[in-house]
Design a protein around this motif. Structure first.
Motif, PDB file in Angstrom:
ATOM      1  N   THR A 140       0.774  -1.209  -0.039  1.00  0.00           N
ATOM      2  CA  THR A 140       0.032  -0.035  -0.079  1.00  0.00           C
ATOM      3  C   THR A 140       1.017   1.134  -0.034  1.00  0.00           C
ATOM      4  OG1 THR A 140      -1.750  -1.213   1.181  1.00  0.00           O
ATOM      5  CG2 THR A 140      -1.942   1.150   1.049  1.00  0.00           C
ATOM      6  N   SER A 141       1.814   1.381   0.872  1.00  0.00           N
ATOM      7  CA  SER A 141       2.799   2.489   0.994  1.00  0.00           C
ATOM      8  C   SER A 141       3.590   2.756  -0.438  1.00  0.00           C
ATOM      9  CB  SER A 141       3.850   2.278   1.941  1.00  0.00           C
ATOM     10  OG  SER A 141       3.397   2.202   3.203  1.00  0.00           O
ATOM     11  N   LEU A 142       3.933   1.533  -1.073  1.00  0.00           N
ATOM     12  CA  LEU A 142       4.716   1.507  -2.332  1.00  0.00           C
ATOM     13  C   LEU A 142       3.829   2.046  -3.606  1.00  0.00           C
ATOM     14  CD1 LEU A 142       6.950   0.984  -4.317  1.00  0.00           C
ATOM     15  CD2 LEU A 142       6.060  -1.213  -4.578  1.00  0.00           C
ATOM     16  N   GLU A 143       2.626   1.852  -3.510  1.00  0.00           N
ATOM     17  CA  GLU A 143       1.501   2.308  -4.471  1.00  0.00           C
ATOM     18  C   GLU A 143       1.226   3.642  -4.259  1.00  0.00           C
ATOM     19  OE1 GLU A 143      -1.575  -0.844  -4.425  1.00  0.00           O
ATOM     20  OE2 GLU A 143      -0.371  -2.168  -5.667  1.00  0.00           O
ATOM     21  N   LYS A 144       0.950   4.018  -3.065  1.00  0.00           N
ATOM     22  CA  LYS A 144       0.639   5.635  -2.944  1.00  0.00           C
ATOM     23  C   LYS A 144       1.883   6.386  -3.183  1.00  0.00           C
ATOM     24  CE  LYS A 144      -2.798   5.007   0.568  1.00  0.00           C
ATOM     25  NZ  LYS A 144      -3.290   5.059   2.070  1.00  0.00           N
ATOM     26  N   THR A 145       3.162   5.944  -2.687  1.00  0.00           N
ATOM     27  CA  THR A 145       4.310   6.565  -2.922  1.00  0.00           C
ATOM     28  C   THR A 145       4.614   6.694  -4.612  1.00  0.00           C
ATOM     29  OG1 THR A 145       5.315   5.842  -0.832  1.00  0.00           O
ATOM     30  CG2 THR A 145       6.537   6.905  -2.474  1.00  0.00           C
ATOM     31  N   ARG A 146       4.278   5.617  -5.310  1.00  0.00           N
ATOM     32  CA  ARG A 146       4.624   5.746  -6.774  1.00  0.00           C
ATOM     33  C   ARG A 146       3.616   6.668  -7.322  1.00  0.00           C
ATOM     34  NH1 ARG A 146       1.806   2.134 -10.450  1.00  0.00           N
ATOM     35  NH2 ARG A 146       2.740   2.207 -12.226  1.00  0.00           N
ATOM     36  N   GLU A 147       2.255   6.386  -7.034  1.00  0.00           N
ATOM     37  CA  GLU A 147       1.573   7.509  -7.504  1.00  0.00           C
ATOM     38  C   GLU A 147       1.669   8.800  -7.371  1.00  0.00           C
ATOM     39  OE1 GLU A 147      -2.716   6.634  -6.019  1.00  0.00           O
ATOM     40  OE2 GLU A 147      -2.571   4.424  -7.004  1.00  0.00           O
ATOM     41  N   ARG A 148       2.118   9.157  -6.226  1.00  0.00           N
ATOM     42  CA  ARG A 148       2.753  10.424  -5.933  1.00  0.00           C
ATOM     43  C   ARG A 148       3.799  11.027  -6.723  1.00  0.00           C
ATOM     44  NH1 ARG A 148       2.080  15.280  -3.710  1.00  0.00           N
ATOM     45  NH2 ARG A 148       3.543  16.291  -2.542  1.00  0.00           N
ATOM     46  N   ALA A 149       4.840  10.098  -6.937  1.00  0.00           N
ATOM     47  CA  ALA A 149       5.897  10.447  -7.755  1.00  0.00           C
ATOM     48  C   ALA A 149       5.670  10.617  -9.333  1.00  0.00           C
ATOM     49  CB  ALA A 149       7.117   9.253  -7.607  1.00  0.00           C
ATOM     50  N   ILE A 150       4.672  10.004  -9.663  1.00  0.00           N
ATOM     51  CA  ILE A 150       4.366   9.804 -11.087  1.00  0.00           C
ATOM     52  C   ILE A 150       3.638  11.089 -11.354  1.00  0.00           C
ATOM     53  CG2 ILE A 150       2.813   9.201 -12.775  1.00  0.00           C
ATOM     54  CD1 ILE A 150       3.571   6.129 -11.923  1.00  0.00           C
ATOM     55  N   TYR A 151       2.942  11.703 -10.217  1.00  0.00           N
ATOM     56  CA  TYR A 151       1.994  12.876 -10.436  1.00  0.00           C
ATOM     57  C   TYR A 151       3.034  14.153 -10.587  1.00  0.00           C
ATOM     58  CZ  TYR A 151      -0.718  16.700  -8.754  1.00  0.00           C
ATOM     59  OH  TYR A 151      -1.484  18.090  -8.754  1.00  0.00           O
ATOM     60  N   MET A 152       4.122  13.967  -9.347  1.00  0.00           N
ATOM     61  CA  MET A 152       4.940  15.214  -9.337  1.00  0.00           C
ATOM     62  C   MET A 152       6.130  15.289 -10.526  1.00  0.00           C
ATOM     63  SD  MET A 152       4.138  16.533  -6.535  1.00  0.00           S
ATOM     64  CE  MET A 152       5.602  17.679  -6.212  1.00  0.00           C
ATOM     65  N   LYS A 153       6.181  14.046 -11.124  1.00  0.00           N
ATOM     66  CA  LYS A 153       7.018  14.198 -12.526  1.00  0.00           C
ATOM     67  C   LYS A 153       6.051  14.698 -13.587  1.00  0.00           C
ATOM     68  CE  LYS A 153       9.715  11.026 -15.553  1.00  0.00           C
ATOM     69  NZ  LYS A 153      10.092   9.753 -15.775  1.00  0.00           N
ATOM     70  N   ARG A 154       4.896  14.540 -13.584  1.00  0.00           N
ATOM     71  CA  ARG A 154       4.000  15.012 -14.857  1.00  0.00           C
ATOM     72  C   ARG A 154       3.813  16.634 -14.304  1.00  0.00           C
ATOM     73  NH1 ARG A 154      -0.689  10.477 -14.776  1.00  0.00           N
ATOM     74  NH2 ARG A 154       0.513   8.971 -15.968  1.00  0.00           N
ATOM     75  N   GLN A 155       3.537  16.969 -13.289  1.00  0.00           N
ATOM     76  CA  GLN A 155       3.589  18.407 -12.876  1.00  0.00           C
ATOM     77  C   GLN A 155       4.638  19.205 -13.235  1.00  0.00           C
ATOM     78  OE1 GLN A 155       1.067  19.924 -12.052  1.00  0.00           O
ATOM     79  NE2 GLN A 155      -0.322  18.549 -11.495  1.00  0.00           N
TER      80      GLN A 155
END
Length: 193
Positions: A140-155
């Motif tokens: 769960t921690s990995l998936e949430k952190t991964r989603e945030r990293a992808i979001y930040m990269k897109r931003q």
């Protein structure tokens, strides 16, 4: 051999990247199996296109940071480990899947996009198992952190791209700048009051 190299301290801990924060650490009992295809599959197995693969397996420690997933193998009592470390940027995790087999321990299956010169190829898959800890909370921690990293990269990509500069079109749609005093005083031909 290190795959997608992680720089290690003398205590065999990963050296953090600039502005990198550690989210979670599992200090022992992590088993990582890597399935690295020799050649990507090109056709059905009956036509000989299934490709080969090599399987590397080590036990060690794992770190989840806000930028990457890092595995460091324990040093064996004799011989050398099949690989010493694996560092994967979170944006290179193509998919994660929490597997619950009928017989055997739960594990996390991860598809990895290879980095240039990192020792991995397309189709690489990792399986993570914990010997004495619950895996679901880590997943769960990995998936949430991964989603945030992808979001930040897109931003950051959108900020770098920026908006195009433009000027207000004139009344005829010309590309010259519009001047408010450029309004016609006469009606167009064929216009009835």
């Amino acid at each position: 051999m290190s795959l997608n190299l992680a720089t290690l301290s003398p205590a065999r801990q990963p050296t953090p990247l600039p502005n990198e924060l550690t989210i979670r650490t599992i200090d022992s009992g992590v088993e990582l199996s890597l399935h690295i295809p020799d050649a990507p599959p090109t056709g059905p197995a009956t036509s000989g296109g299934s490709g080969g693969s090599k399987k590397l397996k080590e036990t060690g420690r794992i770190w989840l940071t806000d930028q990457r997933l890092i595995f460091v193998a324990d040093l064996p009592s004799k011989g050398a480990p099949s690989f010493q470390s694996l560092s994967v940027p979170l944006s290179s995790l193509l998919s994660t899947k929490f597997e619950q087999p009928r017989f055997g321990a739960n594990y996390l299956s991860i598809d990895i996009r290879p980095s240039f010169g990192g020792g991995l190829v397309d189709g690489t898959r990792a399986e993570i198992r914990f010997k004495d800890k619950g895996l679901f909370e880590f997943t769960t921690s990995l998936e949430k952190t991964r989603e945030r990293a992808i979001y930040m990269k897109r931003q950051s990509a959108e900020e770098e791209e920026g908006l195009p500069a433009y000027s207000t079109p004139g009344p005829s749609g010309a590309s010259s700048p519009y001047v408010p005093g450029d309004i016609p005083s006469e009606n167009p031909p064929g216009y009835d009051d």
